[in-house]
Design a protein around this motif. Structure first.
Motif, PDB file in Angstrom:
ATOM      1  N   LEU A  78       0.929  -1.084   0.208  1.00  0.00           N
ATOM      2  CA  LEU A  78      -0.188  -0.156   0.044  1.00  0.00           C
ATOM      3  C   LEU A  78       0.944   1.331   0.078  1.00  0.00           C
ATOM      4  O   LEU A  78       0.624   2.352  -0.639  1.00  0.00           O
ATOM      5  CB  LEU A  78      -0.951   0.100   1.265  1.00  0.00           C
ATOM      6  N   GLU A  79       1.873   1.181   0.841  1.00  0.00           N
ATOM      7  CA  GLU A  79       2.834   2.378   0.999  1.00  0.00           C
ATOM      8  C   GLU A  79       3.587   2.633  -0.536  1.00  0.00           C
ATOM      9  O   GLU A  79       3.856   3.793  -0.837  1.00  0.00           O
ATOM     10  CB  GLU A  79       3.789   2.329   2.155  1.00  0.00           C
ATOM     11  N   THR A  80       3.783   1.417  -1.114  1.00  0.00           N
ATOM     12  CA  THR A  80       4.604   1.711  -2.312  1.00  0.00           C
ATOM     13  C   THR A  80       3.732   2.215  -3.558  1.00  0.00           C
ATOM     14  O   THR A  80       4.471   3.067  -4.136  1.00  0.00           O
ATOM     15  CB  THR A  80       5.188   0.085  -2.802  1.00  0.00           C
ATOM     16  N   LEU A  81       2.546   1.791  -3.471  1.00  0.00           N
ATOM     17  CA  LEU A  81       1.639   2.215  -4.331  1.00  0.00           C
ATOM     18  C   LEU A  81       1.315   3.699  -4.155  1.00  0.00           C
ATOM     19  O   LEU A  81       1.199   4.516  -5.080  1.00  0.00           O
ATOM     20  CB  LEU A  81       0.268   1.472  -4.378  1.00  0.00           C
ATOM     21  N   GLN A  82       1.118   4.360  -2.904  1.00  0.00           N
ATOM     22  CA  GLN A  82       0.985   5.662  -2.449  1.00  0.00           C
ATOM     23  C   GLN A  82       2.150   6.397  -3.009  1.00  0.00           C
ATOM     24  O   GLN A  82       1.979   7.513  -3.723  1.00  0.00           O
ATOM     25  CB  GLN A  82       1.002   5.798  -1.129  1.00  0.00           C
ATOM     26  N   ARG A  83       3.336   6.076  -2.900  1.00  0.00           N
ATOM     27  CA  ARG A  83       4.674   6.740  -3.258  1.00  0.00           C
ATOM     28  C   ARG A  83       4.685   6.850  -4.787  1.00  0.00           C
ATOM     29  O   ARG A  83       4.818   7.894  -5.453  1.00  0.00           O
ATOM     30  CB  ARG A  83       5.788   5.882  -2.675  1.00  0.00           C
ATOM     31  N   ILE A  84       4.211   5.779  -5.326  1.00  0.00           N
ATOM     32  CA  ILE A  84       4.253   5.752  -7.149  1.00  0.00           C
ATOM     33  C   ILE A  84       3.214   6.579  -7.699  1.00  0.00           C
ATOM     34  O   ILE A  84       3.507   7.429  -8.492  1.00  0.00           O
ATOM     35  CB  ILE A  84       4.123   4.440  -7.378  1.00  0.00           C
ATOM     36  N   ILE A  85       1.980   6.740  -6.941  1.00  0.00           N
ATOM     37  CA  ILE A  85       0.930   7.493  -7.515  1.00  0.00           C
ATOM     38  C   ILE A  85       1.599   9.030  -7.079  1.00  0.00           C
ATOM     39  O   ILE A  85       1.007   9.840  -7.966  1.00  0.00           O
ATOM     40  CB  ILE A  85      -0.335   7.124  -6.564  1.00  0.00           C
ATOM     41  N   GLN A  86       1.744   9.330  -5.909  1.00  0.00           N
ATOM     42  CA  GLN A  86       2.391  10.541  -5.692  1.00  0.00           C
ATOM     43  C   GLN A  86       3.431  11.031  -6.582  1.00  0.00           C
ATOM     44  O   GLN A  86       3.270  12.248  -6.901  1.00  0.00           O
ATOM     45  CB  GLN A  86       2.832  10.903  -4.103  1.00  0.00           C
ATOM     46  N   LYS A  87       4.294  10.203  -6.774  1.00  0.00           N
ATOM     47  CA  LYS A  87       5.373  10.838  -7.559  1.00  0.00           C
ATOM     48  C   LYS A  87       4.807  10.970  -9.350  1.00  0.00           C
ATOM     49  O   LYS A  87       5.162  11.973  -9.767  1.00  0.00           O
ATOM     50  CB  LYS A  87       6.437   9.492  -7.609  1.00  0.00           C
ATOM     51  N   ASP A  88       3.945  10.047  -9.611  1.00  0.00           N
ATOM     52  CA  ASP A  88       3.355  10.189 -10.922  1.00  0.00           C
ATOM     53  C   ASP A  88       2.572  11.620 -11.158  1.00  0.00           C
ATOM     54  O   ASP A  88       2.632  12.225 -12.021  1.00  0.00           O
ATOM     55  CB  ASP A  88       2.487   9.009 -11.037  1.00  0.00           C
ATOM     56  N   GLU A  89       1.968  11.702  -9.645  1.00  0.00           N
ATOM     57  CA  GLU A  89       1.075  13.007  -9.852  1.00  0.00           C
ATOM     58  C   GLU A  89       1.891  14.126 -10.010  1.00  0.00           C
ATOM     59  O   GLU A  89       1.557  15.011 -10.541  1.00  0.00           O
ATOM     60  CB  GLU A  89       0.247  13.120  -8.674  1.00  0.00           C
ATOM     61  N   SER A  90       2.902  14.204  -9.306  1.00  0.00           N
ATOM     62  CA  SER A  90       3.913  15.497  -9.029  1.00  0.00           C
ATOM     63  C   SER A  90       4.658  15.696 -10.591  1.00  0.00           C
ATOM     64  O   SER A  90       4.872  16.737 -10.845  1.00  0.00           O
ATOM     65  CB  SER A  90       4.893  15.390  -8.092  1.00  0.00           C
ATOM     66  N   THR A  91       4.796  14.588 -11.272  1.00  0.00           N
ATOM     67  CA  THR A  91       5.648  14.860 -12.466  1.00  0.00           C
ATOM     68  C   THR A  91       4.506  15.122 -13.706  1.00  0.00           C
ATOM     69  O   THR A  91       5.015  15.718 -14.654  1.00  0.00           O
ATOM     70  CB  THR A  91       6.340  13.515 -12.896  1.00  0.00           C
ATOM     71  N   ASN A  92       3.021  14.896 -13.078  1.00  0.00           N
ATOM     72  CA  ASN A  92       2.327  15.246 -14.274  1.00  0.00           C
ATOM     73  C   ASN A  92       1.587  16.699 -14.153  1.00  0.00           C
ATOM     74  O   ASN A  92       0.849  17.265 -15.005  1.00  0.00           O
ATOM     75  CB  ASN A  92       1.098  14.040 -14.355  1.00  0.00           C
ATOM     76  N   GLU A  93       2.187  17.419 -13.073  1.00  0.00           N
ATOM     77  CA  GLU A  93       1.732  18.907 -12.620  1.00  0.00           C
ATOM     78  C   GLU A  93       2.580  19.809 -13.487  1.00  0.00           C
ATOM     79  O   GLU A  93       3.473  19.606 -14.133  1.00  0.00           O
ATOM     80  CB  GLU A  93       1.753  19.140 -11.373  1.00  0.00           C
TER      81      GLU A  93
END
Length: 121
Positions: free
Chosen positions: A106-121
Motif C-alpha cells: 500500500l505504501e509503495t503504491l502511494q509513493r508511486i501515485i504521488q510521484k506520478d501526480e507530481s511529474t504530471n503537474e
C-alpha cells in the motif's frame, strides 16, 4: 479516489494490529455475526473496489515497481487478516508479517501515485 482508498486500507492495517493486541490483552472473543462479519464484509467490498481501481491504474500507467499480482496478493492477505485480527489465538508472528507485507504494498503504491501526480503537474 485511489489515494483515499489506499489511505483507508493503510489505516485498517494499523487497526487490525491494535485490535488483535486488545483482544489478547482483554482475553475476549467477539460475536462473529454482530462484530466480525459486518466489519469483514465492509472491508471486503472496499478491497474489491480498490483492486479494480489499482488494476485499471496499472493498465493505464504501467508502473515499473507495481504489478497486478502484488495487488491480488495484498487483497487476499488483507481479507484474511482482518478476520484473524479479531481472534487472540491467531499467530502473532504470522499476523504481523501479513500486515507488514500489505502495508509495504500500500505504501509503495502511494509513493508511486504521488510521484506520478507530481511529474504530471
Amino acid at each position: 479516489m485511489l489515494q483515499i482508498l489506499t489511505g483507508e486500507l493503510l489505516e485498517e492495517c494499523k487497526e487490525c494490529w491494535h485490535r488483535f493486541l486488545e483482544m489478547r490483552e482483554t482475553d475476549t472473543s467477539p460475536d462473529f455475526f454482530n462484530a466480525v462479519k459486518p466489519h469483514a464484509d465492509l472491508y471486503h467490498t472496499k478491497l474489491l473496489t480498490w483492486q479494480t481501481e489499482v488494476e485499471a491504474w496499472i493498465d493505464a500507467n504501467k508502473p515499473k515497481h507495481m504489478h497486478k499480482i502484488q495487488v491480488q496478493n495484498a487483497v487476499e492477505a488483507m481479507d484474511q487478516f482482518i478476520v484473524q485480527s479479531f481472534y487472540q489465538k491467531t499467530s502473532k508472528k504470522r499476523l504481523f508479517q501479513s500486515i507488514q507485507s500489505v502495508t509495504y504494498t500500500l505504501e509503495t503504491l502511494q509513493r508511486i501515485i504521488q510521484k506520478d501526480e507530481s511529474t504530471n503537474e
